[in-house]
Design an enzyme around this catalytic site. Sequence first.
Site, PDB file in Angstrom:
ATOM      1  N   SER A 311       0.806  -1.212   0.000  1.00  0.00           N
ATOM      2  CA  SER A 311       0.000   0.000   0.000  1.00  0.00           C
ATOM      3  C   SER A 311       0.846   1.272   0.000  1.00  0.00           C
ATOM      4  CB  SER A 311      -0.956  -0.036   1.196  1.00  0.00           C
ATOM      5  OG  SER A 311      -1.951   0.948   1.093  1.00  0.00           O
ATOM      6  N   ASP A 322       9.902   5.369 -10.472  1.00  0.00           N
ATOM      7  CA  ASP A 322       9.505   5.994 -11.731  1.00  0.00           C
ATOM      8  C   ASP A 322      10.253   7.292 -11.984  1.00  0.00           C
ATOM      9  OD1 ASP A 322       7.770   3.940 -12.156  1.00  0.00           O
ATOM     10  OD2 ASP A 322       5.938   5.142 -12.152  1.00  0.00           O
ATOM     11  N   LYS A 336      -0.715  -4.294  -3.185  1.00  0.00           N
ATOM     12  CA  LYS A 336      -2.009  -3.715  -2.794  1.00  0.00           C
ATOM     13  C   LYS A 336      -2.090  -2.312  -3.384  1.00  0.00           C
ATOM     14  CE  LYS A 336      -4.846  -2.293   1.132  1.00  0.00           C
ATOM     15  NZ  LYS A 336      -4.849  -0.853   0.806  1.00  0.00           N
TER      16      LYS A 336
END
Length: 443
Positions: A311, A322, A336
Amino acid sequence: MLHSPRLTQLALTIALAIGAPLAHAAETAPAKPAKPAAVPATEVTAKAPLPLEELRTFAEVMDRIKAAYVEPVDDKTLLENAIKGMLSNLDPHSAYLGPEDFQELQESTSGEFGGLGIEVGQEDGFIKVVSPIDDTPASRAGVQAGDLIVKINGAPTRGQTMTEAVDKMRGKIGEKITLTLVRDGGNPFDVTLARAVIQVKSVKSQLLENDYGYIRITQFQVKTGEEVGKALAKLRKDNGKKLRGVVLDLRNNPGGVLQSAVEVADHFLTKGLIVYTKGRIANSELRFSADPADASEGVPLVVLINGGSASASEIVAGALQDQKRAVLMGTDSFGKGSVQTVLPLANDRALKLTTALYFTPNGRSIQAQGIVPDIEVRQARITAEADAENFKEADLQGHLGNGNGGADRPTSSSKRKERPQDDDFQLSQALSLLKGLNVTKGQ
């Protein structure tokens, strides 16, 4: 035969529940936008008329259970179980929270609860003090690590589970509680303490060695972003100069508050998207971007993740990956990729409802897939071998000095202080990578 008055009353009750105002918790609410407005009951009714046939079946099943079940069951129990069943069949993370569960969720996200300030474990059936937390009733009363708690308010702890014992020590702030302790096999003695607000820090930090810092986040609480900022400042101060690298440890971190995950990622980023969410309603469409401030001073960063990183942990890891800000090391994360909103209800109850999916800056959804580290390193046991350097040139009597004036370096007889990386293979690899990055950059 189903009586229509009862059906009408039940349908009205459900309609009122559907039309109740919704309050978003901090887990999904953005920092600045206005609080989402409640959905009017008339709008809900217009879009989704009540399924009368299914309601008749529901009421009939309820009547049959009350009439024929082997033991009496009251309406409250049946209705609460029906609500739980409704949510449990949506997804694994949506749930109905009773008063105790709701309070526990609030405590875990805030990091505050009424207690004594003791970290405990179990030993030989007794509750053992692992460590008193600084500046709490336990530490001020002289409770020490290793003490056995043999009684709580006169009731023996032997045979109790750790959860049962912890529940008895937590409670209303200001109330007094008496612990019976045994220290170093001596005679039992009583300590009376008053419960106070206990703050559990979610961030731990230290220097692994000169120039290299370590930050461990156990879960994302409301103040985690602030704590990481303070940890970076302290590491820099303890080092006496700018750090050359930081390891951010998110292993076995189950997640927590979305806003805190954004704040943590923002400490290491100066621009660009951090995360965005998508859901069915407008209030679930959120975008979070980094501000220009850089608390980390752009130092090389390695992030450790594993199958227990979930999460909010994956939001931070995904953003830093990224944005090419960090090297991710470890094993695949949990996967998740959904966001839960806590909707408070009456009587100290709440719904924890999945309202959106989140996406990394590059548009990746990690739901049921997880984040793949840049460098896979599985955990392994480190076994230290005996030092083979028993004798050096500098140990020889009458040896020549160093021609450039450097100091002699004979065999060291002192034992090196134990460090976290000495018995943690993944951490040791992360530190080695940071050193390698500095060597290749010529820093």
